[in-house]
Design a protein around this motif. Sequence first.
Motif, PDB file in Angstrom:
ATOM      1  N   SER A 100      34.963  37.379  47.091  1.00  0.00           N
ATOM      2  CA  SER A 100      35.107  36.102  46.398  1.00  0.00           C
ATOM      3  C   SER A 100      36.429  36.086  45.639  1.00  0.00           C
ATOM      4  O   SER A 100      37.083  37.117  45.473  1.00  0.00           O
ATOM      5  CB  SER A 100      33.945  35.908  45.417  1.00  0.00           C
ATOM      6  N   SER A 101      36.822  34.918  45.153  1.00  0.00           N
ATOM      7  CA  SER A 101      38.068  34.822  44.386  1.00  0.00           C
ATOM      8  C   SER A 101      37.984  35.649  43.108  1.00  0.00           C
ATOM      9  O   SER A 101      38.978  36.259  42.680  1.00  0.00           O
ATOM     10  CB  SER A 101      38.363  33.350  44.043  1.00  0.00           C
ATOM     11  N   HIS A 102      36.798  35.699  42.496  1.00  0.00           N
ATOM     12  CA  HIS A 102      36.624  36.514  41.293  1.00  0.00           C
ATOM     13  C   HIS A 102      36.788  37.999  41.605  1.00  0.00           C
ATOM     14  O   HIS A 102      37.443  38.736  40.856  1.00  0.00           O
ATOM     15  CB  HIS A 102      35.248  36.262  40.680  1.00  0.00           C
ATOM     16  N   GLY A 135      31.791  50.516  47.407  1.00  0.00           N
ATOM     17  CA  GLY A 135      32.523  51.689  47.877  1.00  0.00           C
ATOM     18  C   GLY A 135      33.905  51.338  48.369  1.00  0.00           C
ATOM     19  O   GLY A 135      34.889  52.025  48.065  1.00  0.00           O
ATOM     20  N   TRP A 136      33.996  50.250  49.125  1.00  0.00           N
ATOM     21  CA  TRP A 136      35.299  49.807  49.619  1.00  0.00           C
ATOM     22  C   TRP A 136      36.235  49.464  48.457  1.00  0.00           C
ATOM     23  O   TRP A 136      37.415  49.839  48.463  1.00  0.00           O
ATOM     24  CB  TRP A 136      35.126  48.587  50.521  1.00  0.00           C
ATOM     25  N   GLY A 137      35.704  48.772  47.451  1.00  0.00           N
ATOM     26  CA  GLY A 137      36.522  48.401  46.301  1.00  0.00           C
ATOM     27  C   GLY A 137      37.019  49.610  45.524  1.00  0.00           C
ATOM     28  O   GLY A 137      38.178  49.653  45.100  1.00  0.00           O
ATOM     29  N   LEU A 138      36.149  50.603  45.350  1.00  0.00           N
ATOM     30  CA  LEU A 138      36.569  51.828  44.663  1.00  0.00           C
ATOM     31  C   LEU A 138      37.608  52.578  45.482  1.00  0.00           C
ATOM     32  O   LEU A 138      38.533  53.180  44.926  1.00  0.00           O
ATOM     33  CB  LEU A 138      35.347  52.718  44.401  1.00  0.00           C
ATOM     34  N   TRP A 195      50.461  41.267  30.954  1.00  0.00           N
ATOM     35  CA  TRP A 195      49.766  40.568  32.033  1.00  0.00           C
ATOM     36  C   TRP A 195      48.281  40.911  32.026  1.00  0.00           C
ATOM     37  O   TRP A 195      47.436  40.035  32.229  1.00  0.00           O
ATOM     38  CB  TRP A 195      50.392  40.935  33.379  1.00  0.00           C
ATOM     39  N   LEU A 196      47.943  42.174  31.792  1.00  0.00           N
ATOM     40  CA  LEU A 196      46.539  42.571  31.747  1.00  0.00           C
ATOM     41  C   LEU A 196      45.803  41.869  30.615  1.00  0.00           C
ATOM     42  O   LEU A 196      44.646  41.459  30.770  1.00  0.00           O
ATOM     43  CB  LEU A 196      46.427  44.088  31.581  1.00  0.00           C
ATOM     44  N   TRP A 197      46.453  41.717  29.480  1.00  0.00           N
ATOM     45  CA  TRP A 197      45.820  41.076  28.329  1.00  0.00           C
ATOM     46  C   TRP A 197      45.461  39.626  28.632  1.00  0.00           C
ATOM     47  O   TRP A 197      44.427  39.114  28.193  1.00  0.00           O
ATOM     48  CB  TRP A 197      46.748  41.139  27.120  1.00  0.00           C
ATOM     49  N   ARG A 198      46.311  38.965  29.440  1.00  0.00           N
ATOM     50  CA  ARG A 198      46.059  37.561  29.777  1.00  0.00           C
ATOM     51  C   ARG A 198      45.047  37.401  30.911  1.00  0.00           C
ATOM     52  O   ARG A 198      44.278  36.443  30.928  1.00  0.00           O
ATOM     53  CB  ARG A 198      47.372  36.869  30.179  1.00  0.00           C
ATOM     54  N   ALA A 249      42.773  42.968  41.595  1.00  0.00           N
ATOM     55  CA  ALA A 249      44.201  42.886  41.265  1.00  0.00           C
ATOM     56  C   ALA A 249      44.478  43.477  39.886  1.00  0.00           C
ATOM     57  O   ALA A 249      45.411  44.275  39.704  1.00  0.00           O
ATOM     58  CB  ALA A 249      44.675  41.431  41.333  1.00  0.00           C
ATOM     59  N   ALA A 250      43.657  43.113  38.898  1.00  0.00           N
ATOM     60  CA  ALA A 250      43.871  43.597  37.533  1.00  0.00           C
ATOM     61  C   ALA A 250      43.603  45.089  37.405  1.00  0.00           C
ATOM     62  O   ALA A 250      44.376  45.828  36.775  1.00  0.00           O
ATOM     63  CB  ALA A 250      42.991  42.811  36.557  1.00  0.00           C
TER      64      ALA A 250
END
Length: 418
Positions: free
Chosen positions: A5-7, A132-135, A179-182, A13-14
């Motif tokens: 999903s977009s979320h 698992g894929w995400g990790l 960028w991470l803070w935002r 990304a972050a």
Amino acid sequence: MQPLSSHERSVLAATCLSSLGSFYTLAVTALALPQIQRGLSIPEEELGSLFALLRFGTLFSLALAVLADRMGRRRLLIASVAGCALCNLATAFAPSGLALAWLQLGARCFLGGQILLAVVVVSEELSAENRGWGLGLLSAVGGLGGAVTVLAYAFVEHLPYGWRSLFVVGSFGLLCVPWLWRSLQETQRFSDHRGQVDVGSADAPPWAPLRDIVRLHGWRLAALVGVIAPVAVILEPGSVFVSKHLQDDLGYSPGEVGLLVAVCGIATPLGNMLAGTISDRFGRRPVTVLVSLLLSVAIAIFYKGSGAVAVAVGLALIFLTLGGIMVLHAALATELFPTGFRSTAAGLREAVTTVGASLGLWTLSLLYGATGSYPASITWVLLLTPISPLIVLLIPETARRELEEIAPDRQQAHRRDS
């Protein structure tokens, strides 16, 4: 694997950006060990103990993890990124081996926070089919920092301040903080958990998650220690002394070491992705057993094999299994425990890894007195290989299951009873 999903894409990304500098910090000190040793006049017999002290830094990341189960993942993850970068910058000015070790101890503390909290965020925000894929992706992208280390190290003898310049590069995480803070938000699972915890829990001591995880999930915690510790004892000596073995024992130049590590290092992100993806399909337990055994085989080939082919194959397998074992151990630690303890469990995994790694390095120093050779000493450590695969078989399977199904959150009820 299901479409993200977009979320989920935003979360990845972050977290990938936040972990980018962590693998640089992990690689730079070990890779530049010969230059650091000569530049700071560190005696040969003190290397194992000095690196054992350095490795203990991640032990203190447990405090960050426990706080994250009280305060949330977001703020402490961003603070860890900034702290690690600042310690790397200070290391560039270290006047002695002991000063370097203490500064990198601080860097490793925040480094542990970066890695474990990014893992927790990904585990809590991605679907069961994609965890698992995400990790694996998180570790693979983070490993790009290691690639930067290899590229920079290839020119270490031509840099203005030699190995010190490598640590200046390691402070690039400071550029990521705004960028991470935002962009980084608190995880939904933690927000829901905080909304369900009774008001009285606010008066609990800061270390309450650490106390409660032992009371409520002691047997799972003991099994996790049995899985992780033996691998850490084997892995740390086998990886830290790669550059030294290539240069001092086999006569490779820094440029040749950089090239070999760069080529073989491609196997690390491959190991990250393979371990995550394959364990999503076939289960965490069988894949963890296979990778643990293959790791010891790889170390034996690299340190005891003869010829360039054996060295290259052994090193590539070390990188492949290193990438795989990071993902598998991280997945087990976050999946086996409920939301109220998930960050604490990840911190305990890092603490156990740290203690095991330091024990491995100190054991290596003791064995060196008897063998007179680091490769021979590392080979003796491989006798611990069977322990972890046997204990893996005692833990429940976690792949393709929702986190609440694996470990229901009983923290609220326990706090009311206590």
